[in-house]
Design a protein around this motif. Structure first.
Motif, PDB file in Angstrom:
ATOM      1  N   ARG A  63       7.277   2.818   1.923  1.00  0.00           N
ATOM      2  CA  ARG A  63       7.424   3.884   3.209  1.00  0.00           C
ATOM      3  C   ARG A  63       6.093   4.671   3.298  1.00  0.00           C
ATOM      4  O   ARG A  63       5.271   4.678   2.200  1.00  0.00           O
ATOM      5  CB  ARG A  63       8.610   4.953   2.939  1.00  0.00           C
ATOM      6  CG  ARG A  63       8.202   5.816   1.673  1.00  0.00           C
ATOM      7  CD  ARG A  63       9.161   6.855   1.409  1.00  0.00           C
ATOM      8  NE  ARG A  63       9.045   8.034   0.429  1.00  0.00           N
ATOM      9  CZ  ARG A  63      10.018   8.460  -0.410  1.00  0.00           C
ATOM     10  NH1 ARG A  63      11.152   8.519   0.153  1.00  0.00           N
ATOM     11  NH2 ARG A  63       9.694   9.486  -1.226  1.00  0.00           N
ATOM     12  N   THR A  64       5.803   5.003   4.534  1.00  0.00           N
ATOM     13  CA  THR A  64       4.521   6.064   4.511  1.00  0.00           C
ATOM     14  C   THR A  64       4.674   7.181   3.550  1.00  0.00           C
ATOM     15  O   THR A  64       5.850   7.679   3.805  1.00  0.00           O
ATOM     16  CB  THR A  64       4.186   6.312   5.913  1.00  0.00           C
ATOM     17  OG1 THR A  64       5.267   6.738   6.645  1.00  0.00           O
ATOM     18  CG2 THR A  64       3.607   5.052   6.708  1.00  0.00           C
ATOM     19  N   ALA A  65       3.622   7.768   3.018  1.00  0.00           N
ATOM     20  CA  ALA A  65       3.688   8.944   2.327  1.00  0.00           C
ATOM     21  C   ALA A  65       3.909  10.220   3.089  1.00  0.00           C
ATOM     22  O   ALA A  65       3.196  10.152   4.204  1.00  0.00           O
ATOM     23  CB  ALA A  65       2.709   9.151   1.212  1.00  0.00           C
ATOM     24  N   GLU A  77       3.997   4.998  -0.383  1.00  0.00           N
ATOM     25  CA  GLU A  77       4.972   5.171  -1.635  1.00  0.00           C
ATOM     26  C   GLU A  77       5.671   4.008  -1.645  1.00  0.00           C
ATOM     27  O   GLU A  77       6.306   3.527  -0.823  1.00  0.00           O
ATOM     28  CB  GLU A  77       5.820   6.386  -1.734  1.00  0.00           C
ATOM     29  CG  GLU A  77       4.948   7.651  -1.616  1.00  0.00           C
ATOM     30  CD  GLU A  77       5.573   9.007  -1.329  1.00  0.00           C
ATOM     31  OE1 GLU A  77       5.473   9.982  -2.087  1.00  0.00           O
ATOM     32  OE2 GLU A  77       6.770   8.976  -0.622  1.00  0.00           O
ATOM     33  N   TYR A  78       6.120   3.540  -2.954  1.00  0.00           N
ATOM     34  CA  TYR A  78       7.063   2.252  -3.153  1.00  0.00           C
ATOM     35  C   TYR A  78       7.886   2.470  -4.260  1.00  0.00           C
ATOM     36  O   TYR A  78       7.618   3.072  -5.367  1.00  0.00           O
ATOM     37  CB  TYR A  78       6.188   1.074  -3.176  1.00  0.00           C
ATOM     38  CG  TYR A  78       5.337   0.717  -4.548  1.00  0.00           C
ATOM     39  CD1 TYR A  78       4.213   1.561  -4.749  1.00  0.00           C
ATOM     40  CD2 TYR A  78       5.785   0.105  -5.430  1.00  0.00           C
ATOM     41  CE1 TYR A  78       3.348   1.265  -5.904  1.00  0.00           C
ATOM     42  CE2 TYR A  78       4.940  -0.339  -6.580  1.00  0.00           C
ATOM     43  CZ  TYR A  78       3.655   0.505  -6.637  1.00  0.00           C
ATOM     44  OH  TYR A  78       2.963   0.325  -7.765  1.00  0.00           O
ATOM     45  N   LEU A  79       9.079   1.942  -4.185  1.00  0.00           N
ATOM     46  CA  LEU A  79       9.961   2.042  -5.403  1.00  0.00           C
ATOM     47  C   LEU A  79      10.266   0.397  -5.797  1.00  0.00           C
ATOM     48  O   LEU A  79      10.599  -0.223  -4.813  1.00  0.00           O
ATOM     49  CB  LEU A  79      11.142   2.734  -4.619  1.00  0.00           C
ATOM     50  CG  LEU A  79      12.469   2.965  -5.707  1.00  0.00           C
ATOM     51  CD1 LEU A  79      12.085   3.731  -6.909  1.00  0.00           C
ATOM     52  CD2 LEU A  79      13.641   3.351  -4.977  1.00  0.00           C
ATOM     53  N   LEU A  91       0.781  -0.115   8.030  1.00  0.00           N
ATOM     54  CA  LEU A  91       0.987   1.327   7.204  1.00  0.00           C
ATOM     55  C   LEU A  91      -0.025   1.994   6.816  1.00  0.00           C
ATOM     56  O   LEU A  91      -0.169   3.214   6.727  1.00  0.00           O
ATOM     57  CB  LEU A  91       1.977   1.048   6.048  1.00  0.00           C
ATOM     58  CG  LEU A  91       3.258   0.123   6.232  1.00  0.00           C
ATOM     59  CD1 LEU A  91       3.997   0.051   5.163  1.00  0.00           C
ATOM     60  CD2 LEU A  91       4.141   1.132   7.230  1.00  0.00           C
ATOM     61  N   VAL A  92      -1.184   1.637   7.080  1.00  0.00           N
ATOM     62  CA  VAL A  92      -2.468   1.970   6.659  1.00  0.00           C
ATOM     63  C   VAL A  92      -3.679   1.800   7.778  1.00  0.00           C
ATOM     64  O   VAL A  92      -3.395   0.645   8.453  1.00  0.00           O
ATOM     65  CB  VAL A  92      -2.760   1.579   5.218  1.00  0.00           C
ATOM     66  CG1 VAL A  92      -2.192   2.288   4.010  1.00  0.00           C
ATOM     67  CG2 VAL A  92      -3.176  -0.043   5.274  1.00  0.00           C
ATOM     68  N   ALA A  93      -4.406   2.747   7.870  1.00  0.00           N
ATOM     69  CA  ALA A  93      -5.719   2.485   8.622  1.00  0.00           C
ATOM     70  C   ALA A  93      -6.671   1.350   8.025  1.00  0.00           C
ATOM     71  O   ALA A  93      -6.809   1.484   6.787  1.00  0.00           O
ATOM     72  CB  ALA A  93      -6.588   3.536   8.790  1.00  0.00           C
ATOM     73  N   LEU A  94      -6.740   0.265   8.797  1.00  0.00           N
ATOM     74  CA  LEU A  94      -7.709  -0.865   8.266  1.00  0.00           C
ATOM     75  C   LEU A  94      -9.049  -0.521   8.313  1.00  0.00           C
ATOM     76  O   LEU A  94      -9.660  -0.226   9.333  1.00  0.00           O
ATOM     77  CB  LEU A  94      -7.458  -2.038   8.725  1.00  0.00           C
ATOM     78  CG  LEU A  94      -5.639  -2.374   8.789  1.00  0.00           C
ATOM     79  CD1 LEU A  94      -5.446  -3.992   9.501  1.00  0.00           C
ATOM     80  CD2 LEU A  94      -5.141  -2.428   7.529  1.00  0.00           C
TER      81      LEU A  94
END
Lengths: 374, 374
Positions: free
Chosen positions: A67-69, A77-79, A112-115
């Motif tokens: 998920r995005t933080a 964040e990852y589980l 999910l992130v700016a590249l």
């Protein structure tokens, strides 16, 4: 109607797992775990997970939820969920070092992130441990290229290189006791704590030729049972168990370290003693690991920096920096920064490993709805 | 940019494979084969296919290409490709009995056939062999349900039952010679021909307890090497090879048949001698198969109907009809119809097997473009 959920099947390091966006799956609980079990093909009395995406061993029976933080310290964040082969259990007690290498590429490809063309640094928080990990992910034409020329031990072919940096993993505690070396049953050991508790034993003292293949070691029941006994004694000494029988199988691991000697890797390649700094064979779940659990490798690299430790004695060189471990599948490189804390005791400030990942399949995975309501 | 192609990952019987529509992939040739190899993760010097969708053994390293048929005898045509683990080779020389069970469900879910609620009969032609196979596929609410209560040996969990009927597989030739029984090196054998050439040996004569587990048999190098020798002698007798050394590994197989005795299956379940008609252990690629190759099972069921054959002597009952084979993973049911031809010699008119399939993932699989141009 068949039930399905969006997912991506990825390799990270020497593991494979199913990656989900948190938004696509139920909240934590039995329904979520049921979906994971059904998707992977567990439990399976035959242990092969043919009826799902799993590969019939622990490295290939994993899920990752991303998920995005909510905060700005990290991007995602990852589980990690370890899906049991034999029981209807998903274990969230530990991070997976291998699949951590695939989280950055997943975040890049999923937007999910700016590249940033070239390298995008994906700042990640592992939700199993709280560890912060920075992934240096190659980006070409606005996506993770999914191909390249970087090979890692145990994995056929080559892919793009993903560099991981762990910041103070496990709080930075390298050793489980206040001593760099303990003696258990007459054997010198170093009791490593983080990121994964491991009893490091003195190869020459136990007359253990680490040039043996995993199969040769596995089939020597005498050495396997004496190592497991030593492992359990170590668990008690580390206060991870109150008795030998109560020591669990997953932790601590036990590893044998020796000075480098020439050996033949599992792909048949000859490896010279000059090509690495220390030889290691780690037992995981009563089998010799075909390479080395990444979290054990990190602890080993850190422990090697501590004067007086067993790894320090076995290693050809032991200064912080790049450190090469000879594993059954080949040589693994680890970068390690160890610093003294306020009382002068060393802690693991940062550890880096180069790995690779591959997006294998994207789309939807299927699960069995009939069991969901059970 | 990552290269990807539409695909479905399916289990059929005790195998898994990647299913493609013919329209989505290049014409037969090196480019097509490269995509299959890259998708599966082959070749892999470590033999695990971690860098792809493969499972590190021949049952889990397969592709199937499906298209609608040009003629009206069948609805769909399919081609099976066996992707080598160790070399850059895709072998199209044989059908896959296991994955044949997934072609019908694939055709139903992908809209390649007119659906009938309840059971849709999908008429298929295998393009490796020319065999015609009818799949009886469950359909609920306009789709293959992908879940159910039918379990098969070697596969955890349960799914919808798919019944396959092969019409005169391999032209119906049950035996490779004109005799139901031959003697090789003093051992009575039956030389089965279709759908997969197999030397059926006389368990009691070679003093082979078929109640042993595959692992126990694999580790007995004496019996394994003598069986392989017998297999090569059989290959020459069947004119499949001109010398012992030229007999290839994939064919013929060798199988040991014995009268039923109680045994424990690989999932730990006790199986009574009353629950099956004949006991069989088949060696495939120098290992004991964990259940039985489906094509070998079909030949065995047919051979059992021929008076004087070794399987006929070993079986508790040997009339055409439903026939139960005790395999390491449990009991497999085969329906068989054997008829005399014009000269009175028996041929395999029809063989049926109940299996199951599961759609595991749908979407896109990825391949490495860099190697494509090589």
């Amino acid at each position: 109607m068949p039930k399905k959920v969006p997912a991506v099947f990825m390799r990270g390091g020497a593991g494979r797992g199913i990656f989900f966006h948190e938004r696509d799956i139920p909240a934590p609980g039995p329904e979520r775990d049921h979906i994971f079990l059904s998707v992977l093909g567990s439990p399976d009395p035959f242990g092969r997970q043919l009826n799902g995406m799993g590969g019939g061993n622990s490295s290939l029976s994993k899920v990752v939820i991303v998920r995005t933080a909510a905060d700005t310290e990290v991007d995602v964040e990852y589980l990690h969920g370890q899906v049991s082969l034999s029981s209807a259990i998903v274990d969230y007690s530990a991070n997976c070092g291998n699949l951590s290498g695939a989280v950055g590429p997943f975040a890049v490809s999923e937007g999910l992130v700016a590249l940033k063309e070239g390298i995008t640094v994906v700042r990640m928080r592992n939700l199993n441990t709280g560890d912060i990990v920075h992934a240096h992910v190659p980006v070409e034409h606005g996506d993770y290229p999914n191909s390249g020329r970087y090979a890692i031990p145990g994995v056929g072919g080559a892919n793009a290189k993903v560099a991981l940096e762990y910041l103070m993993p496990g709080g930075g505690c390298i050793l489980a006791t206040n001593s760099a070396r303990e003696t258990i049953s007459g054997v010198d050991v170093t009791l490593g704590l983080s990121p994964l508790a491991t009893v490091w034993t003195h190869g020459p003292q136990i007359n253990f030729p680490t040039s043996l293949s995993p199969q040769e070691i596995d089939s020597d029941l005498r050495i396997m049972s004496s190592l497991d006994h030593l492992r359990r004694l170590g668990a008690v000494r580390m206060r991870l168990a109150d008795s030998l029988t109560n020591a669990n199988l997953a932790s601590p691991k036990i590893g044998i370290v020796s000075p480098p000697t020439d050996y033949v890797a599992l792909d048949g390649k000859s490896i010279s003693a000059d090509d690495f700094d220390i030889s290691a064979r780690v037992l995981s779940m009563e089998m010799v690991h075909k390479s080395i659990p990444l979290a054990c490798a990190m602890n080993l690299a850190a422990a090697t920096c501590i004067e007086g430790s067993v790894p320090f004695e076995m290693a050809k060189r032991s200064a912080p920096g790049e450190f090469r471990i000879g594993t059954p599948s080949g040589v693994l490189n680890i970068r390690v920064v160890v610093k003294p804390n306020a009382t002068g005791f060393p802690y693991l400030a940062r550890v880096g490993v180069d790995t690779s990942a591959r997006r294998l399949m994207e789309g939807y995975v299927f699960y069995d709805p009939a069991e969901t309501s059970a």
